[in-house]
Design an enzyme around this catalytic site. Structure first.
Site, PDB file in Angstrom:
ATOM      1  NE  ARG A  51      80.202  46.339  17.537  1.00 25.79           N
ATOM      2  CZ  ARG A  51      80.933  47.331  17.725  1.00 25.79           C
ATOM      3  NH1 ARG A  51      80.726  48.362  17.078  1.00 25.79           N
ATOM      4  NH2 ARG A  51      82.106  47.113  18.317  1.00 25.79           N
ATOM      5  CB  THR A  52      76.683  42.674  22.562  1.00 27.49           C
ATOM      6  OG1 THR A  52      77.254  42.375  21.296  1.00 27.49           O
ATOM      7  CG2 THR A  52      75.947  41.635  22.951  1.00 27.49           C
ATOM      8  CE  LYS A  80      84.065  43.597  46.332  1.00 28.78           C
ATOM      9  NZ  LYS A  80      82.594  43.784  47.112  1.00 28.78           N
ATOM     10  NE  ARG A 101      80.238  40.120  24.522  1.00 28.16           N
ATOM     11  CZ  ARG A 101      80.364  40.796  23.470  1.00 28.16           C
ATOM     12  NH1 ARG A 101      81.347  41.600  23.546  1.00 28.16           N
ATOM     13  NH2 ARG A 101      79.583  40.493  22.532  1.00 28.16           N
ATOM     14  CG  HIS A 129      77.684  37.005  20.007  1.00 26.97           C
ATOM     15  ND1 HIS A 129      76.850  37.529  20.512  1.00 26.97           N
ATOM     16  CD2 HIS A 129      78.761  38.022  19.773  1.00 26.97           C
ATOM     17  CE1 HIS A 129      76.786  38.825  20.884  1.00 26.97           C
ATOM     18  NE2 HIS A 129      78.293  39.031  20.165  1.00 26.97           N
TER      19      HIS A 129
END
Ligand code: CP
Length: 307
Positions: A51-52, A80, A101, A129
Site C-alpha cells: 500500500r504505502t 553493498k 521505509r 508511520h
C-alpha cells in the site's frame, strides 16, 4: 524545506489544511492532474510494502509527476554496504522528493539530515508511520465528520505496531478522544507512549485484553496484525498471533455506526466474513491513502494549487 518524519511535525492547523486538501482532491481529482508535471518522487523502500509504496507512486502519477525507486534493500546498493546518508545525497540529485521505509527506527531522520529534498517517513521500524496516520485521520474525518469526542479502540499488536503509535500521537491533540487499548499483556503500548503521551496529557485510556466486552463503547475499532517481523522468537509470535479475531458474531456487540479500520495487510485478525459489513472500511481507507499522499506531496513540494 520541510520533511515529514513524525505526525507531530505538522501543527494542528497544517494537519487540518492537509485533510481539507485531501478531501478536495477526492472530490475534484481532475483539478490536480497536472500540478506536479516535471517533478519526480523517489520511493526508497528497504522493507516490504504494498500500500504505502504503490499509493505514493499512484499519488505522484495522479498529480502528473513521475516516479523512480527501489522496493527492497537487496535491489539497492544498501546490499553493498552503502549508508542511508550517502544514498540520500545521491537520490537528492535524481528526484524532487522521496518517501523512505526502513527497518531501523530513526533512519528517515538520518536521511532528512543529509537530504536536499523533502524526506517522508514511510515507516521506520516499530516507531512511526505518519502517512498511515494521515490516511487514518482522513478516513475517520470523512466518514464521521469529526476527529474529536470519540472513543477509539485499538486492538492487536500495540507494542510493535507503528501505525498505532503514530495514530495515538495524532489523536491526543483533539478534545475528548478516549482510548481502549486491547492487546495481550506482552503486546501493550510502549511505556514512553503511556507515560509521556497518555499520562502526561491526562488522556483517558483503558488497557485491557477483552475485545467483546469493550466493543459496545467504541466509535472506531482500529484492528492491527501481530507484527511477525519484529519478534525475536517465532514461538512467541505463534502463541500470540491469533489473540484477537474480529468476526461477524463479535461485531453484533458493536454500535451500528462504529467503523472498523485496519492499516492492512490483514492476516487472521479480521475474518473475511466481516468485509461485506458496511462498518468495515479498511479497503476504502487504503483508497483514502492515495488522496492524502497527493495532498502531502503538493504541500511539501509547495506547488501551486489551482483555484
Ligand atoms: N499499511 C501499510 O503500511 O501497508 P504496506 O506495508 O503494504 O505498505
Amino acid at each position: 524545506m520541510r520533511h515529514l518524519i513524525s505526525p507531530l511535525d505538522l501543527s494542528l492547523e497544517e494537519l487540518e489544511e492537509l485533510l481539507t486538501l485531501g478531501q478536495d482532491i477526492m472530490n475534484h481529482p481532475e483539478k490536480y492532474a497536472h500540478v506536479c508535471e516535471g517533478k519526480k518522487l523517489a520511493t526508497l523502500f528497504y522493507e516490504p510494502s504494498t500500500r504505502t509504496r504503490l499509493s505514493f507512486e499512484s499519488a505522484m502519477l495522479s498529480l502528473g509527476g513521475q516516479v523512480l525507486g527501489f522496493s527492497s534493500a537487496d535491489s539497492s546498493s544498501a546490499a553493498k554496504g552503502e549508508s542511508v546518508a550517502d544514498t540520500i545525497r545521491v537520490i537528492s540529485c535524481y528526484a524532487d522528493i522521496c518517501a523512505m521505509r526502513h527497518p531501523k527506527e530513526g533512519a528517515p531522520t538520518v536521511a532528512a539530515m543529509h537530504a536536499s529534498i523533502p524526506v517522508i517517513n514511510a515507516g521506520d521500524g516499530g516507531h512511526n508511520h505518519p502517512t498511515q496516520t494521515l490516511t487514518d485521520l482522513l478516513t475517520i474525518k470523512t466518514l464521521t465528520g469529526r476527529l474529536d469526542h470519540m472513543t477509539v479502540g485499538m486492538c492487536g499488536d500495540l507494542k510493535f505496531g507503528r501505525t498505532v503509535h503514530s495514530l495515538i500521537n495524532a489523536l491526543v491533540r483533539y478534545p475528548d478522544v478516549k482510548f481502549v487499548l486491547i492487546s495481550p499483556e506482552e503486546l501493550r503500548i510502549p511505556s514512553y507512549l503511556r507515560k509521556e503521551v497518555l499520562d502526561a496529557g491526562n488522556i483517558s485510556y483503558l488497557e485491557t485484553d477483552r475485545l467483546e466486552e469493550n466493543l459496545p463503547d467504541l466509535d472506531i475499532l482500529y484492528m492491527t496484525r501481530v507484527q511477525r517481523e519484529r519478534f525475536f522468537n517465532e514461538e512467541d509470535y505463534i502463541r500470540l498471533k491469533d489473540s484477537f479475531i474480529l468476526d461477524a458474531a463479535k461485531l453484533q456487540y458493536a454500535k451500528k455506526d462504529m467503523y472498523v479500520l485496519h492499516p492492512l495487510p490483514r492476516v487472521n485478525e479480521i475474518s473475511t466474513e466481516v468485509d461485506n459489513d458496511p462498518r468495515a472500511v479498511y479497503f476504502k481507507q487504503a483508497q483514502f491513502g492515495v488522496y492524502i499522499r497527493m495532498a502531502l506531496i503538493i504541500k511539501l513540494l509547495e506547488v501551486e494549487i489551482p483555484c
